[in-house]
Design an enzyme around this catalytic site. Structure first.
Site, mmCIF file in Angstrom:
data_model
loop_
_atom_site.group_PDB
_atom_site.id
_atom_site.type_symbol
_atom_site.label_atom_id
_atom_site.label_comp_id
_atom_site.label_asym_id
_atom_site.label_seq_id
_atom_site.Cartn_x
_atom_site.Cartn_y
_atom_site.Cartn_z
ATOM 1 N N GLU A 64 15.793 -30.505 -0.843
ATOM 2 C CA GLU A 64 15.526 -29.358 0.139
ATOM 3 C C GLU A 64 15.624 -28.161 -0.604
ATOM 4 O O GLU A 64 17.402 -28.114 -0.673
ATOM 5 C CB GLU A 64 15.860 -30.191 1.397
ATOM 6 C CG GLU A 64 15.628 -29.238 2.666
ATOM 7 C CD GLU A 64 14.781 -28.200 2.677
ATOM 8 O OE1 GLU A 64 14.947 -27.318 2.411
ATOM 9 O OE2 GLU A 64 13.827 -28.860 3.649
ATOM 10 N N ASN A 91 7.919 -21.910 -7.183
ATOM 11 C CA ASN A 91 6.984 -21.588 -6.302
ATOM 12 C C ASN A 91 7.341 -21.412 -5.135
ATOM 13 O O ASN A 91 6.663 -20.593 -4.251
ATOM 14 C CB ASN A 91 5.944 -22.472 -6.910
ATOM 15 C CG ASN A 91 4.637 -22.790 -5.766
ATOM 16 O OD1 ASN A 91 3.423 -21.833 -5.873
ATOM 17 N ND2 ASN A 91 4.828 -23.773 -5.574
ATOM 18 N N TYR A 155 10.044 -12.533 4.702
ATOM 19 C CA TYR A 155 9.402 -13.255 3.711
ATOM 20 C C TYR A 155 8.553 -11.839 3.144
ATOM 21 O O TYR A 155 9.219 -12.333 1.361
ATOM 22 C CB TYR A 155 8.129 -13.469 3.832
ATOM 23 C CG TYR A 155 7.029 -14.392 2.564
ATOM 24 C CD1 TYR A 155 7.786 -15.623 2.492
ATOM 25 C CD2 TYR A 155 6.024 -13.717 2.834
ATOM 26 C CE1 TYR A 155 6.383 -16.431 1.049
ATOM 27 C CE2 TYR A 155 5.170 -14.191 1.563
ATOM 28 C CZ TYR A 155 5.441 -16.026 1.305
ATOM 29 O OH TYR A 155 4.555 -15.720 0.181
#
Length: 263
Positions: A64, A91, A155
């Site tokens: 994680e 990624n 984001y």
């Protein structure tokens, strides 16, 4: 074209799904050794089985990456098995919709951990190994860091950070011949994207509106197209390319909007 990646050890975060999975397949086709880092070992193992068709044995590491200790462990386990790291593909991430009005401190910081901070930590922990191999880093990024999207402050900030780190690391790592580049993704067909589009009213109509705005062939970019450019950037076939933000997006970000009407 032989990309000279045979037996090169490459860590791919988020390697079990979407773009990451496509990168793992592309590496395996080149006879590289992919290290699949993902949060669910069952998903990691599934991709390892898939790439077995190429005669390649991938390593699976359950992690994680929003937990800093898992980033360090993923690198340590890779080195314990192979003793080297030749490439890193950052990624893993998720467009989680933490907006300015809809978010808060806790959600914003959590999103940075999910989408940006592990990019730094993975590179930091792999750095000595990459210096030894004169390896390469590819950061997968998003157009949101350049164009904005709306209601996704965390984001967008993360992708702006990914782009800035790409340029910063390219400068810092020049003395070690470590190349660092980023791929900017716009509208790419992945399971995550498909799930998102289904949450919208009239998903098919919305998807058509999106693809109509993609200049080259009015279609989504495929994960395989992202992956093919990624492995090229990892390889010595791109030996004098560093610090670049390469848009694999069918012209979505940069081509003149007027061509859409003409088409």
């Amino acid at each position: 074209m032989d990309l000279h990646l045979k037996d090169k050890v490459v860590i791919v975060t988020g390697g079990a799904k979407g773009i990451g999975r496509a990168v793992v397949h592309a590496l395996a086709r080149e006879q590289a050794i992919p290290v699949i880092v993902g949060r669910k070992q069952a998903d990691n193992e599934k991709v390892r089985e898939e790439v077995g068709q190429y005669g390649v044995h991938a390593l699976c590491i359950e992690a994680e990456l929003s937990r800093p200790e898992d980033c360090e462990r993923a690198v340590r386990e890779t080195l314990s098995v192979y003793g080297r790291i030749d490439g890193l593909v950052n990624n893993a991430g998720h467009n989680d919709g933490v907006g300015l009005a809809s978010g808060n401190y806790e959600k914003f910081v959590a999103s940075l951990h999910k989408n940006l901070i592990h990019y730094y930590l993975m590179a930091h922990h792999a750095l000595d190994a990459l210096k030894s191999s004169k390896g390469s880093i590819v950061n997968i990024s998003s157009k949101t860091g350049e164009t904005g999207q709306g209601n996704t402050s965390a984001y967008a900030a993360s992708n702006g950070g990914r782009n800035a780190l790409t340029r910063e690391w390219a400068v810092e790592l020049l003395p070690y011949s470590i190349r660092v580049n980023a791929i900017i993704v716009a509208e790419c067909a992945t399971p995550q994207y498909d799930s998102w589009i289904q949450t919208l009213p009239n998903p098919e109509e919305t998807l058509k509106k999106i693809t109509d705005r993609i200049p080259l062939e009015n279609r989504m970019t495929t994960a395989e197209e992202i992956a093919n450019t990624t492995v090229f950037l990892l390889s010595d076939r791109s030996s004098h390319t560093t610090g670049q933000l390469i848009h694999v997006d069918g012209g979505y970000v940069h081509l003149d909007r007027s061509i859409i009407a003409e088409g």
